[in-house]
Design a protein around this motif. Structure first.
Motif, PDB file in Angstrom:
ATOM      1  N   VAL A   1      -3.966  -3.951  -0.833  1.00 45.01           N
ATOM      2  CA  VAL A   1      -5.317  -3.400  -0.860  1.00 45.01           C
ATOM      3  C   VAL A   1      -6.283  -4.433  -1.438  1.00 45.01           C
ATOM      4  O   VAL A   1      -5.868  -5.366  -2.130  1.00 45.01           O
ATOM      5  CB  VAL A   1      -5.392  -2.106  -1.718  1.00 45.01           C
ATOM      6  CG1 VAL A   1      -4.630  -0.983  -1.058  1.00 45.01           C
ATOM      7  CG2 VAL A   1      -4.857  -2.354  -3.124  1.00 45.01           C
ATOM      8  N   CYS A   2      -7.564  -4.253  -1.111  1.00 43.34           N
ATOM      9  CA  CYS A   2      -8.606  -5.147  -1.628  1.00 43.34           C
ATOM     10  C   CYS A   2      -9.916  -4.358  -1.678  1.00 43.34           C
ATOM     11  O   CYS A   2      -9.955  -3.203  -1.249  1.00 43.34           O
ATOM     12  CB  CYS A   2      -8.731  -6.378  -0.724  1.00 43.34           C
ATOM     13  SG  CYS A   2      -9.570  -6.029   0.835  1.00 43.34           S
TER      14      CYS A   2
ATOM     15  N   CYS B   1      -6.030  -8.069   4.121  1.00 45.29           N
ATOM     16  CA  CYS B   1      -4.819  -7.510   3.499  1.00 45.29           C
ATOM     17  C   CYS B   1      -3.664  -7.475   4.491  1.00 45.29           C
ATOM     18  O   CYS B   1      -3.858  -7.221   5.675  1.00 45.29           O
ATOM     19  CB  CYS B   1      -5.075  -6.089   3.021  1.00 45.29           C
ATOM     20  SG  CYS B   1      -6.092  -6.013   1.559  1.00 45.29           S
TER      21      CYS B   1
ATOM     22  N   LYS C   1      -5.171  -6.406   8.190  1.00 38.72           N
ATOM     23  CA  LYS C   1      -5.847  -5.146   8.500  1.00 38.72           C
ATOM     24  C   LYS C   1      -7.068  -5.346   9.405  1.00 38.72           C
ATOM     25  O   LYS C   1      -7.432  -6.465   9.748  1.00 38.72           O
ATOM     26  CB  LYS C   1      -6.266  -4.460   7.188  1.00 38.72           C
ATOM     27  CG  LYS C   1      -5.077  -3.946   6.363  1.00 38.72           C
ATOM     28  CD  LYS C   1      -5.539  -3.098   5.183  1.00 38.72           C
ATOM     29  CE  LYS C   1      -4.344  -2.613   4.370  1.00 38.72           C
ATOM     30  NZ  LYS C   1      -4.774  -1.792   3.190  1.00 38.72           N
TER      31      LYS C   1
ATOM     32  N   CYS D   1     -10.276  -6.491   6.886  1.00 35.61           N
ATOM     33  CA  CYS D   1     -10.083  -7.342   5.704  1.00 35.61           C
ATOM     34  C   CYS D   1      -8.802  -8.145   5.913  1.00 35.61           C
ATOM     35  O   CYS D   1      -8.105  -7.974   6.905  1.00 35.61           O
ATOM     36  CB  CYS D   1      -9.994  -6.499   4.429  1.00 35.61           C
ATOM     37  SG  CYS D   1      -8.592  -5.362   4.403  1.00 35.61           S
TER      38      CYS D   1
ATOM     39  N   CYS E   1     -10.876  -2.595   1.859  1.00 36.22           N
ATOM     40  CA  CYS E   1     -10.144  -1.411   2.336  1.00 36.22           C
ATOM     41  C   CYS E   1     -10.080  -0.311   1.276  1.00 36.22           C
ATOM     42  O   CYS E   1      -9.699   0.811   1.580  1.00 36.22           O
ATOM     43  CB  CYS E   1      -8.774  -1.772   2.897  1.00 36.22           C
ATOM     44  SG  CYS E   1      -7.686  -2.645   1.792  1.00 36.22           S
TER      45      CYS E   1
HETATM   46 ZN    ZN Z   1      -8.013  -4.912   2.230  1.00 39.78          ZN
END
Ligand code: ZN
Length: 341
Positions: free
Chosen positions: A50-51, A38, A33, A36, A54
């Protein structure tokens, strides 16, 4: 307004001049992304990519994706833009459930690429479409409306949000207003998006699949009577096929002409394109599609833009930009001309 009888297309062209403009969003095919690490695989189980960054969790900090900046510069160069020597990301503040931070990291008054053009061929003539800007931002998540017949929020019993797409790098390519195309306006819009898609594809930076949403088009349309100032424009959002781009322009020209003919004024608003008129064909063009109103258009001040404090400015090394320029593939239009010759 939807009950107004629509005039014929030739009749509209005889009395009005259209001005169109296109904003195309291209989701980049980077492995990770925008801010990040991901992954970005299409079709993954909801909310598995996701993390904290994000998802906008407190204390998380974004780091810009170099590959996405490189791809954006490549797109800008392919569109003959000037590449900024220094620019910044900006926060665009608005509330929407698919946007976990309640702001989108975008670019506002300092885009990465400005002032380019794209030549588009149609019926033996060439239309030069000016490119105002190419900038980089992050995509939002996706909302799914369940329980209704149409998949839209109206009639749905519940709405689910998938944040896998939130934070995927998104390039926005904005044209200057395109006046003077007359009856060809819908064709010019389609031909422009077609050529742009070919260019992005040739760069290998996105799969540009309109049906999967990795290329989405917002179509601006206005009408004015000859000799008068440009009319108020509407923005038809997220048009997701080439055919619909053409139809969205045409149907909006017909609708606006009907409103103006009746002495009405055009509201500056976002609209949504529907492939088919619903119900009993009250719009008189059974299969041509039509637009329906969305929200009234926000102005830039509604978004409270300000420079993104969590990211350093982008200052692309001129040598790097020159390297990217030298490595651009042959433009698709020139390749076609060469092969035809
Ligand atoms: Zn993320």
């Amino acid at each position: 307004m939807s009950t107004l009888a629509l005039p014929g297309y030739d009749d509209v062209i005889a009395r009005y001049e259209p001005v169109i403009g296109l904003e195309v969003h291209v989701e980049l095919g980077t492995r990770t992304k925008m801010f990040c690490g991901c992954r970005t695989d299409f079709g993954a189980e909801p909310n598995t990519q996701v993390c904290p960054v994000c998802l906008g969790l407190p204390g998380s900090l974004p780091v810009a994706n170099r590959a996405a900046i490189e791809a954006t510069i490549q797109i800008g160069l392919a569109l003959r833009c000037d590449i900024a020597e220094w620019c910044r990301f900006a926060r665009k503040n608005y509330f929407y459930p698919d946007m976990p931070k309640n702001f989108q990291i975008s670019q506002y008054d300092e885009p990465l690429c400005v002032d380019g053009y794209l030549d588009v061929d149609l019926d033996g003539q060439t239309v030069r479409v000016g490119i105002e800007r190419v900038h980089l931002e992050e995509d939002t998540g996706k909302t799914l409306h369940i329980g209704g017949a149409t998949g839209r929020i109206h009639g749905a019993t519940e709405s689910l949000v998938d944040y896998n797409r939130a934070g995927i790098p998104l390039v926005e390519i904005v044209t200057n207003p395109i006046p003077g195309t007359g009856e060809l306006a819908p064709h010019v819009a389609r031909a422009y998006v077609t050529e742009l898609r070919e260019i992005v594809k040739s760069l290998g930076v996105s799969d540009v699949r309109m049906e999967q949403g990795s290329m989405r088009c917002d179509v601006n349309t206005s009408l004015n009577r000859p000799g008068e100032e440009w009319g108020t424009r509407t923005e038809t959002k997220n048009v997701n096929s080439l055919r619909s781009v053409e139809r969205a322009v045409q149907s909006e020209m017909l609708r606006q002409a009907a409103v103006l003919d009746a002495g009405g004024t055009i509201t500056q608003e976002t609209r949504h394109f529907r492939e088919r008129a619903s119900g009993s064909g009250e719009h008189g063009r059974e299969d041509a599609g039509h637009t329906v109103p969305g929200r009234s258009k926000e102005t830039a001040t509604d978004y409270r833009y300000f420079p993104e404090p969590d990211l350093v400015p982008i200052a692309p090394d001129p040598a790097w930009v020159a390297e990217l320029k030298a490595a651009l593939p042959e433009p698709p239009r020139e390749r076609r001309q060469r092969l035809q010759a």
